[in-house]
Design an enzyme around this catalytic site. Sequence first.
Site, short mmCIF file in Angstrom:
data_model
loop_
_atom_site.label_atom_id
_atom_site.label_comp_id
_atom_site.label_asym_id
_atom_site.label_seq_id
_atom_site.Cartn_x
_atom_site.Cartn_y
_atom_site.Cartn_z
N MET A 108 46.33 39.99 31.39
CA MET A 108 46.67 41.39 31.66
C MET A 108 48.12 41.71 31.28
O MET A 108 48.50 42.86 31.13
CB MET A 108 46.41 41.73 33.14
CG MET A 108 44.91 41.88 33.40
SD MET A 108 44.43 41.92 35.13
CE MET A 108 45.47 43.19 35.75
N GLY A 151 44.96 35.27 40.29
CA GLY A 151 45.87 36.21 40.97
C GLY A 151 45.15 36.96 42.07
O GLY A 151 43.90 37.06 42.07
N SER A 170 58.27 48.43 30.07
CA SER A 170 57.07 49.27 30.09
C SER A 170 56.88 50.06 28.80
O SER A 170 57.81 50.66 28.27
CB SER A 170 57.15 50.25 31.26
OG SER A 170 56.04 51.13 31.20
N GLY A 200 47.00 42.30 27.39
CA GLY A 200 46.69 43.48 28.19
C GLY A 200 47.04 44.82 27.56
O GLY A 200 47.03 45.83 28.27
N LYS A 258 52.26 49.00 44.06
CA LYS A 258 50.93 49.64 44.09
C LYS A 258 50.34 49.72 45.50
O LYS A 258 49.67 50.69 45.84
CB LYS A 258 49.96 48.90 43.17
CG LYS A 258 50.31 49.10 41.71
CD LYS A 258 49.35 48.37 40.79
CE LYS A 258 49.88 48.44 39.37
NZ LYS A 258 49.03 47.80 38.41
N ARG A 281 47.84 31.32 43.62
CA ARG A 281 48.85 30.37 44.11
C ARG A 281 48.80 30.30 45.63
O ARG A 281 48.77 29.22 46.21
CB ARG A 281 50.22 30.85 43.61
CG ARG A 281 51.38 30.01 44.04
CD ARG A 281 52.65 30.51 43.42
NE ARG A 281 53.01 31.88 43.82
CZ ARG A 281 54.05 32.56 43.37
NH1 ARG A 281 54.85 31.99 42.47
NH2 ARG A 281 54.31 33.78 43.78
N THR A 282 48.82 31.47 46.29
CA THR A 282 48.67 31.52 47.76
C THR A 282 47.18 31.60 48.06
O THR A 282 46.56 32.67 47.89
CB THR A 282 49.42 32.75 48.33
OG1 THR A 282 50.75 32.74 47.81
CG2 THR A 282 49.45 32.72 49.85
N1 LIG Z 1 47.83 45.59 31.17
C1 LIG Z 1 47.90 46.42 32.18
O1 LIG Z 1 47.61 47.60 32.07
C2 LIG Z 1 48.28 45.90 33.52
C3 LIG Z 1 47.99 46.66 34.66
C4 LIG Z 1 48.34 46.14 35.90
C5 LIG Z 1 48.99 44.90 35.98
N2 LIG Z 1 49.26 44.20 34.86
C6 LIG Z 1 49.92 42.88 34.94
O2 LIG Z 1 49.28 42.12 35.97
C7 LIG Z 1 50.23 41.23 36.55
C8 LIG Z 1 50.17 41.29 38.08
O3 LIG Z 1 50.55 42.58 38.57
P1 LIG Z 1 50.38 42.97 40.11
O4 LIG Z 1 50.67 44.41 40.19
O5 LIG Z 1 49.10 42.45 40.64
O6 LIG Z 1 51.55 42.14 40.79
P2 LIG Z 1 51.67 41.68 42.34
O7 LIG Z 1 50.93 42.61 43.23
O8 LIG Z 1 53.12 41.44 42.56
O9 LIG Z 1 50.90 40.27 42.38
C9 LIG Z 1 51.41 39.18 41.67
C10 LIG Z 1 50.37 38.07 41.59
O10 LIG Z 1 50.89 37.07 40.72
C11 LIG Z 1 50.99 35.82 41.40
N3 LIG Z 1 52.18 35.13 40.89
C12 LIG Z 1 53.42 35.65 40.73
N4 LIG Z 1 54.23 34.71 40.18
C13 LIG Z 1 53.48 33.61 39.99
C14 LIG Z 1 53.73 32.33 39.45
N5 LIG Z 1 54.95 32.00 38.99
N6 LIG Z 1 52.73 31.43 39.40
C15 LIG Z 1 51.50 31.76 39.87
N7 LIG Z 1 51.19 32.94 40.38
C16 LIG Z 1 52.16 33.87 40.45
C17 LIG Z 1 51.08 36.18 42.86
O11 LIG Z 1 50.66 35.05 43.61
P3 LIG Z 1 51.04 34.92 45.19
O12 LIG Z 1 50.00 35.72 45.92
O13 LIG Z 1 50.96 33.48 45.44
O14 LIG Z 1 52.44 35.47 45.35
C18 LIG Z 1 50.08 37.36 42.91
O15 LIG Z 1 48.76 36.90 42.91
C19 LIG Z 1 51.59 41.60 35.93
O16 LIG Z 1 51.87 40.70 34.87
C20 LIG Z 1 51.37 42.99 35.38
O17 LIG Z 1 52.22 43.26 34.29
C21 LIG Z 1 48.91 44.67 33.63
#
Ligand SMILES: NC(=O)c1ccc[n+]([C@@H]2O[C@H](COP(=O)([O-])OP(=O)(O)OC[C@H]3O[C@@H](n4cnc5c(N)ncnc54)[C@H](OP(=O)(O)O)[C@@H]3O)[C@@H](O)[C@H]2O)c1
Length: 281
Positions: free
Chosen positions: A226, A138, A25, A250, A76, A163-164
């Site tokens: 992101m 996602g 982070s 991001g 979250k 994916r799901t």
């Molecule tokens: N830049 C920024 O400020 C910022 C802010 C927020 C988040 N982010 C980034 O956004 C991303 C998601 O965060 P989140 O909080 O939404 O996480 P989360 O709630 O855990 O959700 C993860 C998502 O990624 C999918 N996923 C995980 N591994 C995968 C894979 N190997 N192949 C395909 N899909 C996969 C999951 O699919 P399933 O539903 O199938 O499990 C789900 O849709 C992270 O990389 C995070 O660092 C960046």
Amino acid sequence: MTSSLFDFDVPPDRYAVMGNPVTHSKSPQIHLEFARQTGQRMVYEAIQVNDGGFRQAVGNFRAAGGKGLNITLPFKQEAWGLVDERSERAERAGAVNTIMFLETDSIFGDNTDGVGLVRDIVVNQSINITDKRLLILGAGGAVRGILSPLLAENPSEIVIANRTIDKAEALAIEFSVGMSIQGCGFGMLGDRQFDLVINGTAASLQGEQLPLPDGILAGNATCYDMMYGISATPFLDWGQAQGASRLLDGVGMLVEQAAESFNLWRGVRPETVSLIGLLSA
Ligand SMILES: NC(=O)c1ccc[n+]([C@@H]2O[C@H](COP(=O)([O-])OP(=O)(O)OC[C@H]3O[C@@H](n4cnc5c(N)ncnc54)[C@H](OP(=O)(O)O)[C@@H]3O)[C@@H](O)[C@H]2O)c1
């Protein structure tokens, strides 16, 4: 009450980001730079929390005098359930990325992800979203946070692919207010084309490529990952190979969502552009 720069007899106000993993982070660096820039006396740390330990960790932080938290993956949605009061945008998102401990003893939850992303795309990058075709990859906490602010920009179309597949479909139904959003799997995107593709999956964090079909980028398309912190993500490599006009990570969203959190906590909005430049270098 928040401590000012010259209250040397009281400890600085304490803030942190909680998540897992959290070692990558950049939030501590960003908030400490905001504090320096705006003359706020505060400390900000990164706290790794194990599965099942989130509620306890928040309670411990508050008991130790903590003023506020940023919440990152995968907590979250749990944070949304934990807070007593929510902003309208957090309520709608079903996910909280910013917590503020109120003097009334209540815990307030906000979601600044969406406004941060839109500000980075529309203001910092001068990319118009209105009437554009959007593909969002996602269906997790981050995507929940960005849907309403993206809808407010009036794109012509939003498709969510995950994916799901069930999760993408459920999210599409939930957020289809004013316009129809479609939810599907990656393999079902076949003959469609998009002007802006936003990767909100955690695949880049794991160094994995998404199984996206060829030819889904329109001419002049932008790919926005992101994910931040590595020079080229597998998704941006894919975008480049597919001929995207612009490839963005991001960092800008990260700094902008942090600025919104900082403003909520401290009542002052820091300048963001120079820090985005510094972190992108
Ligand atoms: N830049 C920024 O400020 C910022 C802010 C927020 C988040 N982010 C980034 O956004 C991303 C998601 O965060 P989140 O909080 O939404 O996480 P989360 O709630 O855990 O959700 C993860 C998502 O990624 C999918 N996923 C995980 N591994 C995968 C894979 N190997 N192949 C395909 N899909 C996969 C999951 O699919 P399933 O539903 O199938 O499990 C789900 O849709 C992270 O990389 C995070 O660092 C960046």
